[in-house]
Design an enzyme around this catalytic site. Structure first.
Site, PDB file in Angstrom:
ATOM      1  N   ASN A 298      -4.953  -7.339  -6.100  1.00 40.86           N
ATOM      2  CA  ASN A 298      -4.793  -8.193  -4.915  1.00 40.86           C
ATOM      3  C   ASN A 298      -6.153  -8.791  -4.557  1.00 40.86           C
ATOM      4  O   ASN A 298      -6.612  -9.673  -5.301  1.00 40.86           O
ATOM      5  CB  ASN A 298      -4.031  -7.540  -3.757  1.00 40.86           C
ATOM      6  CG  ASN A 298      -4.479  -6.166  -3.323  1.00 40.86           C
ATOM      7  OD1 ASN A 298      -4.374  -5.217  -4.046  1.00 40.86           O
ATOM      8  ND2 ASN A 298      -4.956  -6.044  -2.107  1.00 40.86           N
ATOM      9  N   ASP A 299      -6.800  -8.384  -3.486  1.00 36.45           N
ATOM     10  CA  ASP A 299      -7.981  -9.116  -3.007  1.00 36.45           C
ATOM     11  C   ASP A 299      -9.131  -9.173  -4.021  1.00 36.45           C
ATOM     12  O   ASP A 299      -9.441  -8.168  -4.655  1.00 36.45           O
ATOM     13  CB  ASP A 299      -8.584  -8.433  -1.774  1.00 36.45           C
ATOM     14  CG  ASP A 299      -7.567  -8.104  -0.724  1.00 36.45           C
ATOM     15  OD1 ASP A 299      -6.433  -8.584  -0.827  1.00 36.45           O
ATOM     16  OD2 ASP A 299      -7.921  -7.353   0.201  1.00 36.45           O
ATOM     17  N   GLN A 315      -9.281  -5.642  -6.068  1.00 30.98           N
ATOM     18  CA  GLN A 315      -8.383  -4.562  -5.702  1.00 30.98           C
ATOM     19  C   GLN A 315      -7.434  -4.350  -6.871  1.00 30.98           C
ATOM     20  O   GLN A 315      -6.778  -5.296  -7.338  1.00 30.98           O
ATOM     21  CB  GLN A 315      -7.599  -4.935  -4.440  1.00 30.98           C
ATOM     22  CG  GLN A 315      -8.403  -4.815  -3.171  1.00 30.98           C
ATOM     23  CD  GLN A 315      -8.649  -3.376  -2.796  1.00 30.98           C
ATOM     24  OE1 GLN A 315      -7.800  -2.716  -2.239  1.00 30.98           O
ATOM     25  NE2 GLN A 315      -9.838  -2.865  -3.104  1.00 30.98           N
ATOM     26  N   TRP A 323       1.287  -2.553  -6.173  1.00 35.93           N
ATOM     27  CA  TRP A 323       0.166  -2.098  -5.362  1.00 35.93           C
ATOM     28  C   TRP A 323       0.100  -0.567  -5.319  1.00 35.93           C
ATOM     29  O   TRP A 323       1.122   0.091  -5.234  1.00 35.93           O
ATOM     30  CB  TRP A 323       0.324  -2.681  -3.955  1.00 35.93           C
ATOM     31  CG  TRP A 323      -0.848  -2.439  -3.058  1.00 35.93           C
ATOM     32  CD1 TRP A 323      -1.938  -3.223  -2.915  1.00 35.93           C
ATOM     33  CD2 TRP A 323      -1.032  -1.336  -2.164  1.00 35.93           C
ATOM     34  NE1 TRP A 323      -2.803  -2.665  -2.000  1.00 35.93           N
ATOM     35  CE2 TRP A 323      -2.271  -1.521  -1.530  1.00 35.93           C
ATOM     36  CE3 TRP A 323      -0.278  -0.201  -1.861  1.00 35.93           C
ATOM     37  CZ2 TRP A 323      -2.763  -0.625  -0.583  1.00 35.93           C
ATOM     38  CZ3 TRP A 323      -0.772   0.698  -0.926  1.00 35.93           C
ATOM     39  CH2 TRP A 323      -2.003   0.478  -0.294  1.00 35.93           C
ATOM     40  N   PHE A 355     -10.622   0.474  -0.774  1.00 39.50           N
ATOM     41  CA  PHE A 355     -10.100  -0.795  -0.277  1.00 39.50           C
ATOM     42  C   PHE A 355     -11.195  -1.874  -0.360  1.00 39.50           C
ATOM     43  O   PHE A 355     -12.296  -1.636  -0.829  1.00 39.50           O
ATOM     44  CB  PHE A 355      -9.587  -0.624   1.157  1.00 39.50           C
ATOM     45  CG  PHE A 355      -8.138  -0.195   1.236  1.00 39.50           C
ATOM     46  CD1 PHE A 355      -7.523   0.458   0.180  1.00 39.50           C
ATOM     47  CD2 PHE A 355      -7.377  -0.449   2.382  1.00 39.50           C
ATOM     48  CE1 PHE A 355      -6.183   0.848   0.245  1.00 39.50           C
ATOM     49  CE2 PHE A 355      -6.041  -0.074   2.462  1.00 39.50           C
ATOM     50  CZ  PHE A 355      -5.444   0.580   1.401  1.00 39.50           C
ATOM     51  N   SER A 356     -10.861  -3.044   0.174  1.00 35.20           N
ATOM     52  CA  SER A 356     -11.703  -4.232  -0.043  1.00 35.20           C
ATOM     53  C   SER A 356     -13.094  -4.129   0.569  1.00 35.20           C
ATOM     54  O   SER A 356     -13.330  -3.366   1.513  1.00 35.20           O
ATOM     55  CB  SER A 356     -10.993  -5.460   0.506  1.00 35.20           C
ATOM     56  OG  SER A 356      -9.914  -5.736  -0.348  1.00 35.20           O
ATOM     57  N   ASP A 420     -12.636  -3.595   5.221  1.00 36.27           N
ATOM     58  CA  ASP A 420     -13.017  -4.818   4.513  1.00 36.27           C
ATOM     59  C   ASP A 420     -14.405  -5.339   4.914  1.00 36.27           C
ATOM     60  O   ASP A 420     -14.561  -6.507   5.303  1.00 36.27           O
ATOM     61  CB  ASP A 420     -11.954  -5.927   4.725  1.00 36.27           C
ATOM     62  CG  ASP A 420     -10.546  -5.450   4.414  1.00 36.27           C
ATOM     63  OD1 ASP A 420     -10.415  -4.480   3.659  1.00 36.27           O
ATOM     64  OD2 ASP A 420      -9.583  -6.054   4.935  1.00 36.27           O
ATOM     65  N   GLU A 467      -7.771  -8.734   8.883  1.00 36.86           N
ATOM     66  CA  GLU A 467      -8.251  -8.336   7.552  1.00 36.86           C
ATOM     67  C   GLU A 467      -9.350  -9.253   6.980  1.00 36.86           C
ATOM     68  O   GLU A 467      -9.582 -10.366   7.435  1.00 36.86           O
ATOM     69  CB  GLU A 467      -7.089  -8.263   6.544  1.00 36.86           C
ATOM     70  CG  GLU A 467      -5.964  -7.333   6.979  1.00 36.86           C
ATOM     71  CD  GLU A 467      -4.898  -7.151   5.911  1.00 36.86           C
ATOM     72  OE1 GLU A 467      -4.405  -6.012   5.776  1.00 36.86           O
ATOM     73  OE2 GLU A 467      -4.534  -8.117   5.221  1.00 36.86           O
TER      74      GLU A 467
HETATM   75  C1  FRU Z   1      -5.682  -7.407   2.267  1.00 42.61           C
HETATM   76  C2  FRU Z   1      -5.744  -5.882   2.279  1.00 42.61           C
HETATM   77  C3  FRU Z   1      -7.071  -5.415   2.832  1.00 42.61           C
HETATM   78  C4  FRU Z   1      -7.220  -4.073   2.219  1.00 42.61           C
HETATM   79  C5  FRU Z   1      -6.630  -4.286   0.857  1.00 42.61           C
HETATM   80  C6  FRU Z   1      -5.923  -3.100   0.299  1.00 42.61           C
HETATM   81  O1  FRU Z   1      -4.786  -7.896   1.322  1.00 42.61           O
HETATM   82  O2  FRU Z   1      -4.659  -5.358   3.009  1.00 42.61           O
HETATM   83  O3  FRU Z   1      -7.134  -5.407   4.236  1.00 42.61           O
HETATM   84  O4  FRU Z   1      -8.547  -3.662   2.161  1.00 42.61           O
HETATM   85  O5  FRU Z   1      -5.717  -5.340   0.968  1.00 42.61           O
HETATM   86  O6  FRU Z   1      -5.512  -3.321  -1.007  1.00 42.61           O
END
Ligand code: FRU
Length: 717
Positions: A298-299, A315, A323, A355-356, A420, A467
């Protein structure tokens, strides 16, 4: 499938056939097209004052509903709760059909059918983790056993966390099950190929999937093309295995299932051969957008430039296609286009999953991690344990290995799911500054001399957003003496203001900066050399579909950000990084040519990958645009809007002309207007039988001032 097909289980199709014999007219229970909910009763806040008109503020794009209105309990975000209850009605048809999307929380985000006050049927949306999709899909209840009973419907939103909302539309009593029919067929693979025919406007809800040992190993999605088309899966490597063939298709008016009927095992391939097992060559593998070799992303995280390499951490679920198990994956590129995936960089530990966050080069060795000549890259990330805290890890070997700081976390829990961290070096005050997401729409800035001890500076609120913050300074119209600070949030909205090293003072915003369907959690690169000086950004193209592929999700093509003065004030512009030229192949160019209705200058040009740049004088046309593998990027002259794949952005012509740049990859179309003033990045699944390009004008003549079409090479070559 004649051979070896032991059992054929027709699931939903049975209901359809039973009802098709003597079908009475449908009864619409609710289409939610009115201003209010009429005689439905709303309690709590989640459902708002009436049906939503599509997507609500800071929600991912909602699609798949009918007409203009729908029930969307994202009113004021996920935190609100409530119920919406229908008046009583009599069950008079075999099926209740409706469209549903949103959260997958049984009893908490659902629609229930109540008879005598008891729940007799229930359904939820499809999502329970970050990512996912806001698309509504058809759902059907067979209520044959309840014929004649008096019932109520209740739409429930009792969930306040992620995906704490439910979307519903078009509730209809019918003698026909609506939407797709799914058949499941057991089979043993005995030949080299499985071939089947799809198309003929079957649309993307049609799918053929091969499931072996519970895993989808082959998958093909239908398209809206007119012509049916043959597809082939090479299953030679799976010979002797048993599994299921799952086919979802729109039945014919007589209830027949043409896709299923066409499906056979064969010694020969036919039509389009789907590629799934040649790494980076797969049928739905983006060819110049970053994707992980395997599994979920993801991110984008930790974007930093050091010694000729752009680092992209991401991520990542190292062990799954969805996920989970969040870990920082890692790739490097010399040019933002050709990526090499390295070992995973940061793994979960006792403080939580990873996480991010962001990364910086510690040029002045403020943290004291540097031992040799090599400068140290420091990653700042969220330890997503109980509770969420912020930690750091460092690398003295150009990002090849990372060591976690032994005194992690460096910033303790503050509130909610605080996460984040985005860190930057603030040169005027010679210190580190961190932008951190706190909770709801709240963010904060912190300062540190050494990346280890952090002190709060100020709060920042970005209405409607949450986020993944970013925080950076940009010149206005290229004037380095006139700068603004951009405070960025995951949903692509941003504030403009000033920053004196202590306080961010907002001047305007939030402003939108994305009009496409798949763009989230973007981050900019840190430490791009001053001689280059660009502010480069990359986003997660959240929610794309990659059926049957070994990876899931893709990044956007990197963009260059700038601030420009417009009639509305200062705004952020975003256009593809010039490195797209690294994959330019054959160029086709036209200048000063009339564009007449019915004519197509691009007739005969075919392919999957293009960079198209055009300046078009709209002239007397009502609509001008491009057709990319059957998908339009269309400019509506009267409305002054550009649309693509169901998403629309405002775009005013300048002296009667519009400028467009379009990047077409296998699973995405990114449309940019007027040098980055608007952008529409959206994912799609291509119609595999269609590789055509078109440029058109409708309703009158337009003029091509300039048109350049670059066929692109694959970055994986
Ligand atoms: C955004 C998010 C972040 C978090 C990450 C987890 O997409 O929800 O806030 O750190 O993804 O994968």
């Amino acid at each position: 499938m004649p051979q070896g097909a032991a059992v054929v289980r027709m699931l939903l199709a049975l209901g359809l056939l039973a009802g098709a014999a003597h079908a009475a007219d449908d009864i619409v229970i609710a289409d939610f097209e009115g201003e209010g909910y009429g005689d439905w009763k709303a309690e709590g806040e989640a459902f708002g004052p009436g049906p939503a008109r599509g997507t609500l503020p800071s929600q991912m794009e909602v699609s798949g509903f009918e007409g203009k209105g729908l029930v969307n309990s994202f009113y004021k975000g996920d935190a609100t709760t409530g119920t919406l209850t229908s008046p009583e009605f009599k069950i008079e048809r075999r099926f209740i059909n409706f469209l549903i999307g949103g959260g997958m929380h049984p009893d908490e985000t659902c629609i229930n059918l109540l008879v005598d006050g008891k729940v007799v049927r229930t359904a939820t949306g499809p999502n329970d983790k970050p990512g996912g999709t806001e698309r509504l899909d058809g759902h059907s209840w067979d209520v044959g056993d309840l014929a004649g009973k008096t019932a109520r419907l209740q739409i429930v939103d009792k969930h306040t966390g992620g995906w704490g909302h439910i979307n519903i539309d078009q509730i209809v009593q019918s003698d026909r099950r609506s939407g797709t029919v799914e058949t499941v067929q057991d089979l043993r693979i005995e030949k080299d190929y499985i071939v089947f025919e799809m198309g003929a406007r079957q649309g993307p809800r049609t799918q053929v999937n091969l499931v072996i040992d519970g895993k989808t190993v082959r998958s093909t999605v239908g398209s809206s093309s007119e012509k049916p088309c043959w597809f082939t899966w090479d299953v030679s490597a799976l010979k002797g295995k048993s599994g299921q063939l799952r086919i979802a298709e729109m039945p014919g008016p007589d209830g027949s299932c043409p896709v299923r009927a066409s499906c056979t095992q064969s010694d020969q391939s036919k039509g389009i051969v789907m590629i799934v097992d040649q790494l980076y060559r797969e049928t739905y593998r983006p060819q110049f957008h970053f994707t992980p070799a395997r599994n979920w992303t993801n991110d984008p995280n930790g974007c930093v430039f050091y010694k000729g390499e752009y680092h992209l951490f991401f991520q990542h679920n190292p062990t799954g296609i969805d996920w989970g198990n969040m870990t920082w994956g890692h790739a490097v590129s010399p040019d933002l286009v050709h990526w090499k995936q390295l070992e995973h960089a940061i793994h979960p530990d006792k403080l939580g999953t990873i996480f991010s966050g962001s990364a910086v080069v510690d040029w002045n060795n403020t943290a004291g991690f540097q031992t040799g000549d090599e400068k140290v890259i420091v990653c700042i990330y969220t330890s997503a344990g109980d509770p969420f805290t912020q930690s750091i890890a460092y690398s003295g070997d150009r990002g090849r290995t990372f060591t976690k700081y032994e005194k992690n976390p460096v910033l303790g829990h503050i509130v909610g799911g605080n996460r984040d961290p985005k860190v930057l070096w603030h040169a005027p005050t010679k210190k580190w500054v961190m932008a951190l997401y706190l909770d709801k729409n709240d963010y904060a800035l912190f300062e540190s001399p050494d990346l280890k001890a952090w002190t709060k500076l100020c709060d920042v609120v970005v209405p409607g957003a949450g986020e993944c913050p970013d925080f950076f300074e940009l010149p206005v119209d290229g004037d380095t003496k006139n700068t603004r600070w951009v405070f960025w949030a995951a949903n692509n909205s941003y504030l403009l203001g000033t920053f004196d090293g202590k306080t961010f003072t907002k001047e305007s915003g939030p402003h939108p900066s994305n009009w496409g369907g798949n763009c989230y959690a973007a981050q900019t690169w840190s430490d791009v050399p001053p001689a280059d000086g660009r502010r480069l950004q990359i986003a997660w193209m959240s929610g794309g579909k990659y059926p049957g592929m070994p990876f899931n999700q893709q990044m956007s093509f990197p963009t260059e950000l700038a601030l420009r003065t417009t009639p509305e004030g200062i705004r952020l512009t975003k256009k593809p990084a010039r490195e797209i030229e690294k994959v330019h192949a054959k160029k086709h160019a036209w200048a000063d040519k009339p564009l007449k209705p019915g004519e197509n200058l691009l007739a005969g040009l075919e392919g999957e990958l293009f960079d198209i740049r055009a300046e078009i004088e709209v002239g007397k046309a009502a609509e001008v645009g491009f057709v990319l593998r059957g998908q339009k990027a269309a400019y509506d002259v009267a409305k002054k809007t550009v649309s693509c794949l169901g998403h629309t952005a405002p775009l005013a012509p300048v002296e009667g002309r519009i400028r467009l740049q379009i990047l077409l990859d296998r699973t995405s179309i990114e449309v940019y207007g007027n040098d980055g003033l608007i952008s529409l990045p959206t994912c799609f699944l291509p119609d595999l039988a269609n590789r055509e390009l078109g440029v058109y004008a409708e309703g009158g003549e337009a003029r091509i001032r300039s048109l350049e079409v670059f066929a692109l090479k694959s970055a994986w070559e």
